[in-house]
Write a protein that holds these residues in place. Structure first.
Motif, short mmCIF file in Angstrom:
data_model
loop_
_atom_site.label_atom_id
_atom_site.label_comp_id
_atom_site.label_asym_id
_atom_site.label_seq_id
_atom_site.Cartn_x
_atom_site.Cartn_y
_atom_site.Cartn_z
N THR A 33 17.94 15.16 -22.56
CA THR A 33 17.53 13.66 -22.52
C THR A 33 17.60 13.04 -20.76
O THR A 33 17.79 11.89 -20.32
CB THR A 33 17.24 12.74 -23.81
N GLN A 56 18.52 14.01 -17.85
CA GLN A 56 17.81 12.91 -17.01
C GLN A 56 17.23 12.08 -16.40
O GLN A 56 17.26 11.86 -15.50
CB GLN A 56 16.53 13.91 -17.65
N ARG A 57 17.81 10.99 -17.81
CA ARG A 57 18.42 9.63 -18.03
C ARG A 57 18.70 9.37 -15.86
O ARG A 57 18.72 8.40 -15.78
CB ARG A 57 18.22 8.50 -19.16
N VAL A 61 19.70 11.10 -14.08
CA VAL A 61 19.12 11.75 -12.81
C VAL A 61 18.26 10.51 -12.05
O VAL A 61 18.29 10.29 -11.45
CB VAL A 61 18.54 12.83 -12.84
N GLN A 62 17.61 10.15 -13.34
CA GLN A 62 16.47 8.88 -12.88
C GLN A 62 17.14 7.45 -12.32
O GLN A 62 16.68 7.40 -11.18
CB GLN A 62 15.52 8.17 -13.89
N ALA A 63 17.63 7.69 -13.61
CA ALA A 63 18.50 6.61 -12.61
C ALA A 63 19.36 6.52 -11.65
O ALA A 63 19.52 5.47 -10.94
CB ALA A 63 19.86 6.09 -13.55
N GLU A 64 19.77 7.28 -11.29
CA GLU A 64 20.67 7.67 -8.94
C GLU A 64 19.58 7.75 -8.68
O GLU A 64 19.82 6.75 -7.52
CB GLU A 64 21.43 9.69 -9.49
N ALA A 65 18.28 8.25 -8.92
CA ALA A 65 17.85 7.93 -7.30
C ALA A 65 16.57 6.52 -8.30
O ALA A 65 16.86 6.12 -6.72
CB ALA A 65 15.90 8.98 -8.24
N GLU A 66 16.63 5.87 -8.60
CA GLU A 66 16.67 4.47 -8.82
C GLU A 66 17.46 3.60 -7.70
O GLU A 66 16.80 2.45 -7.00
CB GLU A 66 16.38 3.69 -10.38
N LYS A 67 18.94 4.52 -8.71
CA LYS A 67 19.88 3.63 -7.51
C LYS A 67 19.84 4.10 -5.93
O LYS A 67 19.69 2.84 -5.37
CB LYS A 67 20.91 4.03 -8.17
N ARG A 111 17.12 4.73 -4.12
CA ARG A 111 16.08 4.30 -4.19
C ARG A 111 16.44 1.94 -3.06
O ARG A 111 15.96 2.18 -2.59
CB ARG A 111 14.74 4.38 -4.52
#
Lengths: 284, 500
Positions: B465, B468-469, B471-477, B479
């Motif tokens: 988890t 995943q978070r 990865v999401q954070a990295e993607a958010e970063k 973006r």
């Protein structure tokens, strides 16, 4: 090669002027095929002989009736494998069959006594009854076919010489010799050796130009009478025999009249080269 | 020498008379040709048998005559029977060479001296007439015999011989009725004569022969018989001639008064009337003599012919009997051979059976002999038997001892194995007890392991988890960074616009 006698004339009559020298391919079904290797050299042809020219899509006559093939000619025809004859040849074959029957009566069978001459004579008349036919006549052409089958081919060298040097007399010799042989058989001459010898003599002397007016023997006087009679029409018949002043003619006429009473004779039609279906035209 | 009008007999007969003719092609047919000619003459003209018989011989002799010598043509026979005579002619190429001038002399010499003519002479009747026609140019010769039928003038008795030579002024007859022999219904006649059962007529008209007979034999036999008849006839005629001549002389002598007294001379008138009577008597006697001679000849020839036929039949019967005997003998031999053959086959079977039985008997005999020998041996030598029995007993005891030893060893091994088994059972019981004691501990340990496992799996999930978070954070970063870049670009653009 069509023999020269097709256009030759004897006593003003075209003898071997048969109807069709070429035949369309579409009519091949109406012809009688015959293998080349079954044809005997120097035997007289009983009908015009045709070969199929595939490129031209036609059947061309290579040999006239009463002509003969030499060994070389037969060799050159081998590539065609088959030659064709008119269907009327089957009827002419009746004369060949009768001649073969006659041979069988004459030739002695092993371990059996020879037949008496009257027995042979009786059998021969029975065999030849269909040949005379209802009108009691036999054309010299058919008599020649009969004689050729009975006595075998004439000597090859003499035939070649006759055809090359005296084509008209060659044909006349064949017809006279054939008719004489046919008559002698009916008169009870059953020696095959004698018949062969006489037929050869008639042919050779006719080719050499003998007019047969100076006859001495029985058979020579018959040839003389025949030659005179054939100046009109080359047919053996009761009227023709009646016109001849000779013992032999009266004896033969007597026998033929008796044949006329036979039902077998009445059953068959007398063959004629000029009738419908024959392979000759009416003489010119 | 006369001039020849024509060769061929049609000139010598009337226009209504039928001339029968045939050719001759071989010697074997002579008899049959002659037979058929005579059969025809008998049926058509009703000749008496004696005449026909003589005629057949005549024709046969003429045929024989024609076929001799060289053959350049085919001999021809002609036959006719006009009302008063029978005419037979044979025509062939002559082997006698002569000119027109010397023909008569040559043929007459031939007639007088040749053996061929001798055949004719023996067969001819006294009233026959022989005519020879000759064509020098063709060497064609015709021998013609004319035989009168019915009464014959006594003055004409005696064979006459004439030679005629062709002048080559040919005269042809206008004669019409001719008939070839082959046109006669001879098959029917043969069948009527011989019947269908005995001498069956084949399809060709040939007469089938008896067993072992060839046609040549039949022809030869017939010709021989004919010759015998002819010889007998001539003898008979001679005897009759001699006897009757003697008788005639006696009668004549009596009639002339040979037995009377010579001293008693008759008167002239008596002598004249007696002479006339004698003449009449002589004539009458001559006529009677001829009739008697003729009758005697006929009767004798018939008798001789019958006798010859009888002899021939007897010979044939004898031949058949001998043949039958030989056949009977052959049959007997064959039957004997058959019987022998039949007898030989059972003998073989019996022999085989006996051989087997013998073999069986031999085998049984051997067994019996062996048994007898054993019995004899036992009966004659008991000590030997006892010794053999002792030795056998010792051997058996020895074997038994060994077997007992083996049994002891096996028993001991079995007990040792039992002991080992007991020990192992005890050990197994002890192990079971220890296992029972340790089972709760194991269960506790297992529960602990399970708990650890669950904890570790939860930790693993949490880690996942977190990952995943991350990865999401990295993607958010990323973006946000992009938006920042865009914003910076917009800002720069706005700045530029403002600046401009």
């Amino acid at each position: 090669m069509i023999s020269g006698e097709l256009s030759e004339k004897i006593n003003g009559k075209v003898r071997m002027n048969f109807k069709d020298r070429t035949i369309e391919l579409s009519q091949i079904e109406s012809l009688y095929p015959c293998r080349v290797d079954t044809v005997n050299p120097y035997s007289l042809m009983i009908a015009p002989v045709y070969v199929l020219m595939k490129r031209n899509e036609k059947l061309v006559c290579v040999k006239a009736p009463l002509d003969f093939f030499t060994d070389e000619e037969l060799e050159s025809l081998k590539r065609y494998e088959v030659v064709y004859l008119p269907v009327s040849v089957k009827e002419v074959g009746r004369f060949q069959t009768a001649a073969r029957l006659h041979r069988s009566f004459i030739e002695p069978v092993n371990d059996m006594a020879a037949r008496a001459p009257f027995e042979i004579s009786h059998q021969v008349m029975k065999a030849t009854a269909p040949l005379w036919g209802a009108s009691l006549s036999v054309e010299a052409f058919f008599a020649s076919i009969y004689a050729d089958e009975l006595c075998g081919p004439l000597p090859a060298d003499r035939l070649m010489q006759g055809r090359e040097t005296a084509i008209v007399r060659h044909e006349e010799g064949i017809l006279l010799g054939g008719a004489l042989t046919f008559i002698l058989v009916q008169l009870g001459w059953h020696s095959l050796f004698t018949l062969k010898w006489i037929r050869e003599q008639v042919y050779l002397r006719t080719v050499e130009g003998d007019d047969w007016e100076h006859s001495e023997t029985d058979w020579e006087s018959i040839v003389r009478d025949l030659k005179r009679a054939f100046e009109g029409e080359s047919v053996l018949s009761i009227p023709m025999l009646a016109s001849i002043d000779g013992d032999w003619a009266r004896k033969l006429a007597s026998r033929i009249r008796k044949l006329g009473e036979n039902s077998v004779t009445q059953k068959y039609e007398s063959l004629s080269l000029n009738r419908t279906g024959g392979f000759f035209n009416e003489a010119a | 020498m006369k001039q020849l009008e024509c060769i061929g007999i049609s000139n010598a007969v009337s226009d209504a008379d039928l001339v029968v003719h045939t050719t001759i092609s071989g010697r074997s047919a002579f008899g049959r040709v002659a037979d058929l000619l005579c059969e025809w003459s008998e049926r058509e003209h009703g000749f008496q048998l004696d005449s026909v018989s003589g005629l057949r011989m005549l024709v046969q002799a003429m045929l024989e005559f024609s076929i001799r010598g060289e053959q350049q043509g085919i001999p021809l026979v002609e036959f006719a029977a006009p009302s008063s005579s029978v005419i037979v002619a044979i025509r062939f190429i002559s082997w006698i060479e002569c000119t027109r001038e010397d023909a008569e002399k040559v043929f007459t010499q031939h007639w007088l001296n040749s053996p061929e003519a001798g055949i004719f002479k023996r067969i001819l009747n006294p009233e026959d007439r022989i005519e020879v026609r000759y064509q020098p140019a063709t060497r064609l010769v015709e021998w013609r015999v004319v035989r009168p039928l019915g009464g014959v003038n006594p003055e004409d008795m005696g064979v006459s011989f004439v030679v005629m030579v062709d002048s080559r002024d040919e005269v042809t007859s206008r004669h019409e009725p001719h008939r070839d022999l082959g046109d006669l219904p001879y098959e029917d006649w043969l069948q009527q004569t011989y019947g269908a059962a005995n001498k069956k007529v084949a399809g060709s008209g040939e007469v089938t022969l008896e067993e072992g007979e060839t046609l040549e034999e039949v022809e030869l036999a017939r010709f021989t018989v004919d010759r015998e008849i002819s010889d007998e006839e001539s003898k008979i005629v001679k005897n009759v001639d001699a006897a009757e001549a003697e008788e005639f002389e006696k009668v004549k002598s009596r009639a002339l008064g040979g037995d009377q007294n010579p001293s008693e001379e008759p008167s002239d008138s008596d002598r004249g009337s007696r002479s006339a009577e004698i003449e009449a008597l002589i004539e009458e006697m001559k006529a009677q003599e001829r009739t008697l001679k003729r009758d005697a000849w006929i009767v004798n020839s018939k008798a001789t012919a019958l006798e010859s036929l009888l002899n021939r039949k007897e010979r044939m019967i004898l031949r058949l009997q001998s043949r039958q005997n030989s056949l009977t003998q052959e049959v007997a031999e064959l039957r004997a051979a058959e019987m022998e053959f039949k007898q030989n086959n059972p003998f073989k079977e019996k022999a085989m059976q006996m051989f087997e039985a013998l073999s069986r008997a031999k085998r049984e005999n051997q067994i019996l002999e062996k048994t007898i020998a054993d019995l004899k041996r036992k009966e004659n030598h008991p000590a030997v038997e006892d010794a053999i029995a002792d030795s056998e007993r010792v051997a058996a005891q020895r074997n038994l001892d060994e077997l007992n030893k083996k049994l002891d060893r096996a028993t001991r091994a079995l007990e040792a194995e039992k002991a080992k088994s007991n020990q192992l059972s005890a050990r197994a019981l002890m192990a079971e007890k220890e296992l029972a004691k340790s089972t709760p501990v194991i269960q506790d340990l297992e529960a602990k392991v399970e708990t650890v496992m669950k904890t570790s799996s939860q930790a693993k999930k949490e880690i996942e988890t977190v990952k995943q978070r991350l990865v999401q954070a990295e993607a958010e970063k990323n973006r946000v960074q992009n938006e920042l870049v865009k914003a910076q670009g917009q800002i720069a653009t706005l700045m530029k616009r403002q600046a401009s």
